[in-house]
Design an enzyme around this catalytic site. Sequence first.
Site, short mmCIF file in Angstrom:
data_model
loop_
_atom_site.label_atom_id
_atom_site.label_comp_id
_atom_site.label_asym_id
_atom_site.label_seq_id
_atom_site.Cartn_x
_atom_site.Cartn_y
_atom_site.Cartn_z
N HIS A 119 -19.47 -18.15 2.07
CA HIS A 119 -19.62 -17.55 3.41
C HIS A 119 -19.75 -18.62 4.49
O HIS A 119 -20.33 -18.36 5.54
CB HIS A 119 -20.85 -16.63 3.48
N SER A 161 -6.59 -37.08 23.64
CA SER A 161 -6.45 -36.12 24.73
C SER A 161 -6.09 -36.88 25.99
O SER A 161 -6.56 -38.00 26.21
CB SER A 161 -7.77 -35.37 24.92
N LYS A 177 -11.71 -37.88 22.61
CA LYS A 177 -11.14 -36.95 21.64
C LYS A 177 -10.34 -37.62 20.53
O LYS A 177 -9.61 -38.58 20.75
CB LYS A 177 -10.20 -35.99 22.37
N GLU A 199 -4.16 -28.96 11.97
CA GLU A 199 -3.97 -27.68 12.66
C GLU A 199 -2.55 -27.15 12.45
O GLU A 199 -2.34 -25.95 12.33
CB GLU A 199 -4.26 -27.84 14.15
#
Length: 457
Positions: free
Chosen positions: A153, A274, A280, A287
């Site tokens: 979970h 970024s 970043k 992704e």
Amino acid sequence: MWGGRFAAGPAAIMTEINASIRFDQKLYRQDIRGSKAHCAMLVRQGLISAAEGKKIQGGLDTILREIEAGKFKIDPALEDIHMHVEARLSDLIGKPAGRLHTARSRNDQVATDFRLWVRDAIDKIDAGLKDLQLTLLRRAEDYADTVMPGFTHLQAAQPVTFGHHLMAYVEMVGRDRSRLNDARARLNESPLGAAALAGTSLPIDRDSTAKELGFARPMANSLDAVADRDYALEFLSAASICAVHLSRLAEEIVIWTSAQFRFVSLSDAFTTGSSIMPQKRNPDAAELVRGKVGRIVGSLNALLITMKGLPMTYGKDMQEDKEPTFDAVENLELCIAATAGMIADLKANKPRMQDAAGEGYTTATDLADWCVRKLDMPFRQAHHVAGSLVRLAETQDKPLEALTLAEMQSVEKRISKDVFAVLGVQNSVKSRVSYGGTAPANVKKQVARWRKLLDAE
Ligand code: ARG
């Protein structure tokens, strides 16, 4: 190719909707290979002369070279790769070119080409997946003793080792490969010689073309041979499951690299910055692996729905089999390579993982197991004791091992001080020696087992 029957040419939009050359040119190598095998068989069977066969073979070799050199001209009016090759053959050798299509239709031709293409794709993907397994193995060995929280979970559950976690993916990828190879074995029959749908009255030899193309045997039913695309569906199913596995690992990498987790860091080679936020390091590759599963499963869906309800045998709908399959292969290959790349040079933050492994009372099960072992308690009762101790620790906002022996004994008076040994995460993972468990010794054994299996391939 069928001028005799028609008085007028097609509408421009007809040509446009009909043409598959834009994408099915990818099949050129398989198309030429199939034609060469077919031609050799026609000569052997006395259906065309040896001289004609020689001209055809030479012409096909030239066309292959032309295509590979980027010197082949595409004309949408010629519809597909099969017509392009045949038209060019006719330019090159004249009349004998017209003999190649003896006892053959584009229906068995495209089925043959596409089977060969999917088979090649499976072999390439399998090699990529093996490489990914080897990479995972290497990293699992690096991190066989590295403790991290195991989750259910996405809540901290029990300590595990990072090596064990990586080895879980070696198993999954192993089943992906086995599924792909099952699909390969089933697809490996030759449709060539089924002709349009009914077979042919000419004395062809389907066994010999099957053999020459590396198929196990000719397909036994000519209707089935031109009508089905289950081999592509089966491949796409296996590819989808594989992509789902990779997307789960990708999602974990996204989570693990976040500032909140800080379990691993990716190399510069697999992160992006970024344009506005200087701090970043975005896990774009992960992704995209997570994202591309959508189009791969979408490809499976597209072809399933294309095939659903198609009456026997070939329908032009089936020309829609290629783009989704090509797209799925291209993107799955990217996902596999990007995953292997990320895993190969990611760095685990061992102290952070180890700290996190102990957060959230992850050794509560060890405590209950201790009560079972040492106090001969039924597990349900032990669960209750451990649960009460977690509650006590939680109210004081401290970890289990920070409870005093007196506090422990206030819940269960037979608890002795050796209980503290099982509360450490290192001891917890070390104790999980049951077959398939997370103990570092087990992980090392599994790495060795897999290495042997992969070496023997
Ligand atoms: N381009 C076609 C396809 O991909 C080849 C088969 C054409 N057969 C036919 N009967 N029109 O399916």
